[in-house]
Scaffold this active site. Structure first.
Site, PDB file in Angstrom:
ATOM      1  N   ARG A  15       0.847  -1.195   0.000  1.00 23.58           N
ATOM      2  CA  ARG A  15       0.000   0.000   0.000  1.00 23.58           C
ATOM      3  C   ARG A  15       0.887   1.251   0.000  1.00 23.58           C
ATOM      4  NH1 ARG A  15      -3.642  -1.310   5.152  1.00 23.58           N
ATOM      5  NH2 ARG A  15      -1.686  -2.281   5.742  1.00 23.58           N
ATOM      6  N   LYS A  75       2.212   1.870   7.374  1.00 23.44           N
ATOM      7  CA  LYS A  75       2.632   1.071   8.531  1.00 23.44           C
ATOM      8  C   LYS A  75       3.551   1.873   9.444  1.00 23.44           C
ATOM      9  CE  LYS A  75       1.537  -2.749   8.871  1.00 23.44           C
ATOM     10  NZ  LYS A  75       0.262  -3.319   9.370  1.00 23.44           N
ATOM     11  N   TYR A  94      -0.448   4.318  10.743  1.00 23.17           N
ATOM     12  CA  TYR A  94      -0.784   3.309  11.752  1.00 23.17           C
ATOM     13  C   TYR A  94       0.453   3.098  12.610  1.00 23.17           C
ATOM     14  CZ  TYR A  94      -4.975   1.673   9.189  1.00 23.17           C
ATOM     15  OH  TYR A  94      -6.191   1.580   8.585  1.00 23.17           O
ATOM     16  N   HIS A  96       0.037   1.277  16.167  1.00 22.56           N
ATOM     17  CA  HIS A  96      -0.227   0.150  17.086  1.00 22.56           C
ATOM     18  C   HIS A  96       0.860   0.087  18.155  1.00 22.56           C
ATOM     19  CE1 HIS A  96      -3.650  -1.278  14.801  1.00 22.56           C
ATOM     20  NE2 HIS A  96      -2.946  -1.110  13.704  1.00 22.56           N
ATOM     21  N   GLU A 118      -5.014   4.458  14.096  1.00 19.19           N
ATOM     22  CA  GLU A 118      -5.925   3.521  14.766  1.00 19.19           C
ATOM     23  C   GLU A 118      -6.601   4.097  15.999  1.00 19.19           C
ATOM     24  OE1 GLU A 118      -2.666   3.134  14.541  1.00 19.19           O
ATOM     25  OE2 GLU A 118      -1.818   2.759  16.519  1.00 19.19           O
ATOM     26  N   SER A 134     -11.452  -2.943   7.812  1.00 17.50           N
ATOM     27  CA  SER A 134     -12.441  -3.964   8.194  1.00 17.50           C
ATOM     28  C   SER A 134     -13.398  -4.219   7.031  1.00 17.50           C
ATOM     29  CB  SER A 134     -13.240  -3.515   9.422  1.00 17.50           C
ATOM     30  OG  SER A 134     -12.445  -3.614  10.579  1.00 17.50           O
ATOM     31  N   ILE A 178     -18.487  -4.293  11.581  1.00 15.27           N
ATOM     32  CA  ILE A 178     -18.126  -3.873  10.222  1.00 15.27           C
ATOM     33  C   ILE A 178     -17.759  -5.092   9.364  1.00 15.27           C
ATOM     34  CG2 ILE A 178     -16.607  -2.418   8.815  1.00 15.27           C
ATOM     35  CD1 ILE A 178     -18.164  -0.734  10.762  1.00 15.27           C
ATOM     36  N   ASP A 198     -24.547 -12.256  16.777  1.00 11.60           N
ATOM     37  CA  ASP A 198     -23.913 -11.205  17.578  1.00 11.60           C
ATOM     38  C   ASP A 198     -24.473 -11.319  18.995  1.00 11.60           C
ATOM     39  OD1 ASP A 198     -22.325  -8.378  16.493  1.00 11.60           O
ATOM     40  OD2 ASP A 198     -23.052  -8.420  18.567  1.00 11.60           O
ATOM     41  N   LEU A 240     -15.198  -8.651  17.915  1.00  6.87           N
ATOM     42  CA  LEU A 240     -14.217  -7.753  18.529  1.00  6.87           C
ATOM     43  C   LEU A 240     -14.751  -7.312  19.884  1.00  6.87           C
ATOM     44  CD1 LEU A 240     -11.574  -6.061  18.337  1.00  6.87           C
ATOM     45  CD2 LEU A 240     -12.948  -4.212  17.414  1.00  6.87           C
ATOM     46  N   ASP A 270      -6.119 -11.106  14.219  1.00  2.71           N
ATOM     47  CA  ASP A 270      -5.213 -10.064  14.723  1.00  2.71           C
ATOM     48  C   ASP A 270      -5.470  -9.741  16.197  1.00  2.71           C
ATOM     49  OD1 ASP A 270      -7.641  -8.920  14.048  1.00  2.71           O
ATOM     50  OD2 ASP A 270      -6.774  -7.013  13.446  1.00  2.71           O
ATOM     51  N   ALA A 299      -3.471 -12.474   8.933  1.00  2.00           N
ATOM     52  CA  ALA A 299      -3.623 -11.340   9.844  1.00  2.00           C
ATOM     53  C   ALA A 299      -3.715  -9.992   9.121  1.00  2.00           C
ATOM     54  CB  ALA A 299      -2.479 -11.332  10.843  1.00  2.00           C
TER      55      ALA A 299
HETATM   56  N1  LIG Z   1      -7.379 -10.130   9.513  1.00  5.27           N
HETATM   57  C1  LIG Z   1      -7.434  -8.910   9.027  1.00  5.27           C
HETATM   58  O1  LIG Z   1      -6.766  -8.585   8.040  1.00  5.27           O
HETATM   59  C2  LIG Z   1      -8.325  -7.895   9.653  1.00  5.27           C
HETATM   60  C3  LIG Z   1      -8.641  -6.705   8.981  1.00  5.27           C
HETATM   61  C4  LIG Z   1      -9.539  -5.816   9.584  1.00  5.27           C
HETATM   62  C5  LIG Z   1     -10.109  -6.126  10.829  1.00  5.27           C
HETATM   63  N2  LIG Z   1      -9.750  -7.291  11.460  1.00  5.27           N
HETATM   64  C6  LIG Z   1     -10.333  -7.687  12.749  1.00  5.27           C
HETATM   65  O2  LIG Z   1     -11.675  -8.132  12.584  1.00  5.27           O
HETATM   66  C7  LIG Z   1     -12.321  -8.093  13.843  1.00  5.27           C
HETATM   67  C8  LIG Z   1     -13.701  -7.459  13.691  1.00  5.27           C
HETATM   68  O3  LIG Z   1     -13.527  -6.080  13.377  1.00  5.27           O
HETATM   69  P1  LIG Z   1     -14.783  -5.108  13.184  1.00  5.27           P
HETATM   70  O4  LIG Z   1     -14.230  -3.845  12.617  1.00  5.27           O
HETATM   71  O5  LIG Z   1     -15.877  -5.790  12.486  1.00  5.27           O
HETATM   72  O6  LIG Z   1     -15.214  -4.866  14.692  1.00  5.27           O
HETATM   73  P2  LIG Z   1     -16.618  -4.266  15.179  1.00  5.27           P
HETATM   74  O7  LIG Z   1     -16.367  -3.694  16.518  1.00  5.27           O
HETATM   75  O8  LIG Z   1     -17.230  -3.426  14.127  1.00  5.27           O
HETATM   76  O9  LIG Z   1     -17.552  -5.557  15.325  1.00  5.27           O
HETATM   77  C9  LIG Z   1     -17.334  -6.560  16.282  1.00  5.27           C
HETATM   78  C10 LIG Z   1     -18.670  -7.202  16.607  1.00  5.27           C
HETATM   79  O10 LIG Z   1     -18.416  -8.368  17.412  1.00  5.27           O
HETATM   80  C11 LIG Z   1     -19.531  -8.487  18.274  1.00  5.27           C
HETATM   81  N3  LIG Z   1     -19.225  -9.438  19.331  1.00  5.27           N
HETATM   82  C12 LIG Z   1     -18.522  -9.265  20.480  1.00  5.27           C
HETATM   83  N4  LIG Z   1     -18.495 -10.416  21.176  1.00  5.27           N
HETATM   84  C13 LIG Z   1     -19.190 -11.332  20.460  1.00  5.27           C
HETATM   85  C14 LIG Z   1     -19.538 -12.685  20.651  1.00  5.27           C
HETATM   86  N5  LIG Z   1     -19.154 -13.355  21.752  1.00  5.27           N
HETATM   87  N6  LIG Z   1     -20.260 -13.312  19.690  1.00  5.27           N
HETATM   88  C15 LIG Z   1     -20.659 -12.661  18.584  1.00  5.27           C
HETATM   89  N7  LIG Z   1     -20.372 -11.367  18.350  1.00  5.27           N
HETATM   90  C16 LIG Z   1     -19.648 -10.717  19.279  1.00  5.27           C
HETATM   91  C17 LIG Z   1     -19.781  -7.058  18.728  1.00  5.27           C
HETATM   92  O11 LIG Z   1     -21.057  -6.920  19.306  1.00  5.27           O
HETATM   93  C18 LIG Z   1     -19.616  -6.297  17.415  1.00  5.27           C
HETATM   94  O12 LIG Z   1     -20.851  -6.165  16.734  1.00  5.27           O
HETATM   95  C19 LIG Z   1     -11.361  -7.336  14.758  1.00  5.27           C
HETATM   96  O13 LIG Z   1     -10.647  -8.255  15.547  1.00  5.27           O
HETATM   97  C20 LIG Z   1     -10.442  -6.622  13.804  1.00  5.27           C
HETATM   98  O14 LIG Z   1      -9.184  -6.326  14.393  1.00  5.27           O
HETATM   99  C21 LIG Z   1      -8.882  -8.163  10.892  1.00  5.27           C
END
Ligand SMILES: NC(=O)c1ccc[n+]([C@@H]2O[C@H](COP(=O)([O-])OP(=O)(O)OC[C@H]3O[C@@H](n4cnc5c(N)ncnc54)[C@H](O)[C@@H]3O)[C@@H](O)[C@H]2O)c1
Length: 372
Positions: A15, A75, A94, A96, A118, A134, A178, A198, A240, A270, A299
């Site tokens: 990126r 990054k 970013y 972190h 972030e 996300s 998201i 959820d 999350l 992650d 990740a």
């Molecule tokens: N792997 C990657 O490349 C990458 C990229 C972007 C985001 N992510 C990760 O994806 C994850 C989700 O991100 P997001 O932006 O959607 O977060 P978000 O906060 O928008 O959504 C998280 C959702 O999880 C729900 N939740 C919490 N505990 C729960 C449970 N026990 N059961 C079901 N749902 C539950 C919450 O109510 C919320 O609606 C995060 O860990 C983020 O870091 C990873």
């Protein structure tokens, strides 16, 4: 302001922090933009694309750091960059910090002004500079799920949307934020039979209102998860809980109850992952198999689609970059509370509580660094 855009040098990072469209906006406002040669190449932008906007190309990363008042990156800086950063230089990227002790100490030592994407936070507590990634990961999760369902990859051998006379695949999405919402939209669009879980009833009510008829909602709890994983072809982990590790919602013993060739995609990897058997993988070796169940746990999913990710990220970061360039970081942060939350380390002081707590460092109230 003089703005510098170095080429990202972290492994496999394609990126770039500013698109030619973004450079044009800054140049139009009278700022000088320097981009490192080939900085945009990984995202499909040539040096010429930048030159046409009025931006200037510099041959090396050292040249860019040497001239810039503000560095815009993707990054966090890595070791090779530490020595290039100047006292008082604005670093907008970013970081972190809480997971980078050496980085935190280096940024304290060099006296730079570190604005972390972030932690930029809107009054409704949403994180506008994390949302685009996300969105990318959520949409991509279904693309990957569909691919690994194919027999050649070890999948169950079903087509996500089915065909007339053959039912579609079943997709279970755990977490309706998201990532989960974007995944559901994609899966539904391809005709899959989708369930989103959820723990927030409010969120489930909202999703139930806006989603198409092939998306159902269900409360997330162990009983329901245990039952649903037996019959679903693709299971997406998208939970999350801010500030903590993801809970292990799909446990090792559940794998034995799944059909061979079920695909698990743990986007939450992650944050430690929400499947007990998750371990982080990379784009070069994205999957592993346990009990005939395919695990995809990359990740940095957005890294696979750098052009889309770059444009999505810069669509979100540019408005703040413009404010910093126009007003200077102090006035921009005074005027914009969301941007102020992005201040982490300022001229040797840790002004973000979470970072100070992570390494037992003295915490300095952000207001004290904002006086002129
Ligand atoms: N792997 C990657 O490349 C990458 C990229 C972007 C985001 N992510 C990760 O994806 C994850 C989700 O991100 P997001 O932006 O959607 O977060 P978000 O906060 O928008 O959504 C998280 C959702 O999880 C729900 N939740 C919490 N505990 C729960 C449970 N026990 N059961 C079901 N749902 C539950 C919450 O109510 C919320 O609606 C995060 O860990 C983020 O870091 C990873």
């Amino acid at each position: 302001m003089i703005i510098g855009v170095p080429k990202e040098i972290k492994n496999n990072e394609n990126r770039v922090a500013l698109t030619p469209a973004g450079a044009a906006e800054l140049v139009k406002r009278g700022h000088t933009v320097y981009v490192q040669a080939n900085g945009g190449k990984g995202s499909g932008f040539s040096d010429d694309d930048y030159i046409k906007t009025g931006a200037k190309i510099l041959p090396t990363i050292a040249d860019v750091y040497a001239v810039a008042e503000m560095i815009i990156k993707v990054k966090e800086p890595i070791q090779e960059e530490y020595k290039l950063i100047k006292k008082g230089q604005i670093l907008y990227t970013y970081f972190h910090f809480a997971s980078g002790e050496e980085l935190t100490y280096k940024m304290i030592e060099n006296g730079s002004v570190c604005l972390a994407y972030e932690t930029v936070e809107l009054p409704d507590r949403s994180l506008p500079l994390l949302i685009p990634m996300s969105e990318v990961a959520g949409r991509m999760s279904i693309q990957e799920g569909a691919k690994y369902l194919e027999k050649t990859y070890g999948g169950y051998g079903v087509l996500l949307g089915g065909v007339p006379g053959v039912p579609p695949a079943k997709v279970l999405i755990i977490g309706g934020g998201i990532v989960g919402t974007e995944a559901a939209k994609m899966a539904a669009g391809l005709g899959a039979d989708v369930t989103i879980m959820d723990v927030s009833l409010k969120r489930l009510r909202y999703l139930d209102d806006i989603m198409p008829p092939n998306v159902k909602t269900m409360m997330s709890n162990e009983y329901n998860i245990r039952d649903m994983v037996k019959t679903h072809d693709v299971i997406i982990g998208a939970v999350l809980i801010p500030g903590t590790k993801a809970p292990h919602l799909v446990t090792r013993d559940m794998l034995k109850t799944m059909r061979p060739g079920t695909v698990l995609i743990d986007v939450a990897v992650d944050q430690g992952g929400c499947f007990e058997t998750t371990k982080a993988t990379t784009h070069t070796d994205p999957v592993f198999i346990i009990d005939d169940v395919i695990h995809y746990c990359v990740a940095n999913m957005p890294g696979a689609v750098p052009r889309t990710s770059t444009i999505a990220l810069t669509n979100a970061t540019l408005e703040y970059a413009i404010q910093i360039a126009e007003k200077g970081w102090k006035q921009a942060c005074i005027d914009n509370g969301a941007l102020k939350k992005g201040l982490n380390v300022v001229e040797g002081k840790v002004v973000y509580k979470g970072v100070a707590d992570a390494f037992n460092l003295p915490y300095v109230d952000v207001e004290s660094v904002l006086s002129f």
